[in-house]
Design an enzyme around this catalytic site. Structure first.
Site, PDB file in Angstrom:
ATOM      1  N   ASN A  55       0.839  -1.203   0.000  1.00  0.00           N
ATOM      2  CA  ASN A  55       0.000   0.000   0.000  1.00  0.00           C
ATOM      3  C   ASN A  55       0.871   1.249   0.000  1.00  0.00           C
ATOM      4  O   ASN A  55       1.946   1.284   0.617  1.00  0.00           O
ATOM      5  CB  ASN A  55      -1.011  -0.008   1.150  1.00  0.00           C
ATOM      6  CG  ASN A  55      -0.403  -0.254   2.517  1.00  0.00           C
ATOM      7  OD1 ASN A  55       0.587  -0.961   2.651  1.00  0.00           O
ATOM      8  ND2 ASN A  55      -0.991   0.333   3.534  1.00  0.00           N
ATOM      9  N   GLU A  57       0.336   5.195   0.704  1.00  0.00           N
ATOM     10  CA  GLU A  57      -0.594   6.220   1.184  1.00  0.00           C
ATOM     11  C   GLU A  57      -0.168   7.603   0.695  1.00  0.00           C
ATOM     12  O   GLU A  57       0.906   7.762   0.099  1.00  0.00           O
ATOM     13  CB  GLU A  57      -0.671   6.165   2.717  1.00  0.00           C
ATOM     14  CG  GLU A  57      -1.245   4.831   3.178  1.00  0.00           C
ATOM     15  CD  GLU A  57      -1.540   4.762   4.670  1.00  0.00           C
ATOM     16  OE1 GLU A  57      -1.076   5.640   5.423  1.00  0.00           O
ATOM     17  OE2 GLU A  57      -2.243   3.816   5.066  1.00  0.00           O
ATOM     18  N   CYS A  66      -4.125   0.715  -2.580  1.00  0.00           N
ATOM     19  CA  CYS A  66      -3.983  -0.538  -1.825  1.00  0.00           C
ATOM     20  C   CYS A  66      -2.907  -1.425  -2.453  1.00  0.00           C
ATOM     21  O   CYS A  66      -2.621  -1.345  -3.658  1.00  0.00           O
ATOM     22  CB  CYS A  66      -5.290  -1.317  -1.830  1.00  0.00           C
ATOM     23  SG  CYS A  66      -6.616  -0.540  -0.925  1.00  0.00           S
ATOM     24  N   GLU A  68      -3.016  -4.553  -3.210  1.00  0.00           N
ATOM     25  CA  GLU A  68      -3.501  -5.469  -4.264  1.00  0.00           C
ATOM     26  C   GLU A  68      -3.501  -4.770  -5.618  1.00  0.00           C
ATOM     27  O   GLU A  68      -3.155  -5.363  -6.642  1.00  0.00           O
ATOM     28  CB  GLU A  68      -4.923  -5.940  -3.945  1.00  0.00           C
ATOM     29  CG  GLU A  68      -5.044  -6.748  -2.667  1.00  0.00           C
ATOM     30  CD  GLU A  68      -5.298  -5.882  -1.418  1.00  0.00           C
ATOM     31  OE1 GLU A  68      -4.825  -4.723  -1.359  1.00  0.00           O
ATOM     32  OE2 GLU A  68      -5.972  -6.377  -0.510  1.00  0.00           O
ATOM     33  N   CYS A  99     -10.246  -4.983   0.155  1.00  0.00           N
ATOM     34  CA  CYS A  99     -11.379  -4.044   0.125  1.00  0.00           C
ATOM     35  C   CYS A  99     -12.195  -4.245  -1.154  1.00  0.00           C
ATOM     36  O   CYS A  99     -11.761  -4.912  -2.100  1.00  0.00           O
ATOM     37  CB  CYS A  99     -10.874  -2.608   0.240  1.00  0.00           C
ATOM     38  SG  CYS A  99     -10.195  -1.951  -1.283  1.00  0.00           S
ATOM     39  N   CYS A 102     -10.544  -3.224  -4.509  1.00  0.00           N
ATOM     40  CA  CYS A 102      -9.541  -4.195  -4.980  1.00  0.00           C
ATOM     41  C   CYS A 102     -10.198  -5.455  -5.517  1.00  0.00           C
ATOM     42  O   CYS A 102      -9.728  -6.040  -6.498  1.00  0.00           O
ATOM     43  CB  CYS A 102      -8.568  -4.526  -3.854  1.00  0.00           C
ATOM     44  SG  CYS A 102      -7.480  -3.138  -3.488  1.00  0.00           S
TER      45      CYS A 102
HETATM   46  N1  THU Z   1      -5.334  -1.450   2.349  1.00  0.00           N
HETATM   47  C1  THU Z   1      -4.778  -2.250   1.409  1.00  0.00           C
HETATM   48  O1  THU Z   1      -3.621  -2.083   1.033  1.00  0.00           O
HETATM   49  N2  THU Z   1      -5.535  -3.240   0.889  1.00  0.00           N
HETATM   50  C2  THU Z   1      -6.840  -3.491   1.241  1.00  0.00           C
HETATM   51  O2  THU Z   1      -7.485  -4.316   0.615  1.00  0.00           O
HETATM   52  C3  THU Z   1      -7.432  -2.780   2.373  1.00  0.00           C
HETATM   53  C4  THU Z   1      -6.705  -1.568   2.810  1.00  0.00           C
HETATM   54  C5  THU Z   1      -4.522  -0.355   2.904  1.00  0.00           C
HETATM   55  C6  THU Z   1      -4.925   1.016   2.435  1.00  0.00           C
HETATM   56  C7  THU Z   1      -4.441   1.889   3.554  1.00  0.00           C
HETATM   57  O3  THU Z   1      -3.098   2.260   3.304  1.00  0.00           O
HETATM   58  C8  THU Z   1      -4.470   1.008   4.774  1.00  0.00           C
HETATM   59  O4  THU Z   1      -4.642  -0.325   4.298  1.00  0.00           O
HETATM   60  C9  THU Z   1      -5.608   1.335   5.730  1.00  0.00           C
HETATM   61  O5  THU Z   1      -6.807   1.415   5.073  1.00  0.00           O
END
Ligand code: THU
Length: 143
Positions: A55, A57, A66, A68, A99, A102
């Site tokens: 991920n 940010e 994310c 994925e 999520c 994704c």
């Molecule tokens: N996140 C992912 O990388 N993948 C997911 O499927 C769910 C959320 C990350 C995004 C963000 O940086 C952190 O988790 C909190 O939401």
């Protein structure tokens, strides 16, 4: 029944273990100064090649990507479009499932994908993308 878009055998337990290890390694590269949630994803392509993502940010929170989707982007940019399995690992005390966004992006390329979501220690959730996103909107719906 949905037409299969992947072929060949399912990954062996050793291949799944390697995939989870790659996801765990990718999670250590996460850029997540805001949530502190580190996610790693490892995607096994049909030809056996492996693509990772973490991920990423952003100070403008909604621009976060994310793990994925980073993995899918890496794979597609390298020419891979057919996948067998995805492993996900995080630094969280419980299993974190992909999520909704994704799930939809993965569905574009891999409706038959199997998922191995690693929790802490040896805990694993094994499922399929089809189970996580039933009645999905698919490319064929645009035709
Ligand atoms: N996140 C992912 O990388 N993948 C997911 O499927 C769910 C959320 C990350 C995004 C963000 O940086 C952190 O988790 C909190 O939401």
């Amino acid at each position: 029944m949905r037409k299969k878009t992947t072929s060949g055998s399912r990954p062996t337990p050793a291949a799944v273990q390697a995939l989870v290890a790659a996801a765990r390694a990718a999670a250590t590269q996460a850029y997540s100064p805001y949530s502190k949630v580190c996610v790693g994803a490892a995607l096994l392509a049909e030809d056996g090649s492996l693509y990772i993502g973490c991920n990423v940010e952003n100070a403008s929170y909604g621009l976060t990507i994310c793990a994925e989707r980073v993995a899918i982007g890496n794979a597609v940019a390298a020419g891979a479009r057919r996948f067998r399995a995805l492993a996900i690992a995080t630094n969280q005390p419980r299993v974190v499932m992909p999520c909704g966004a994704c799930r939809q992006v993965l569905m574009e390329f891999a409706p038959d994908l199997e998922l191995h979501v690693a929790g802490p220690g040896k805990k694993r959730v094994t499922t399929t993308l089809a189970d996580l996103l039933p009645a999905a909107f698919l490319p064929k719906h645009l035709r």
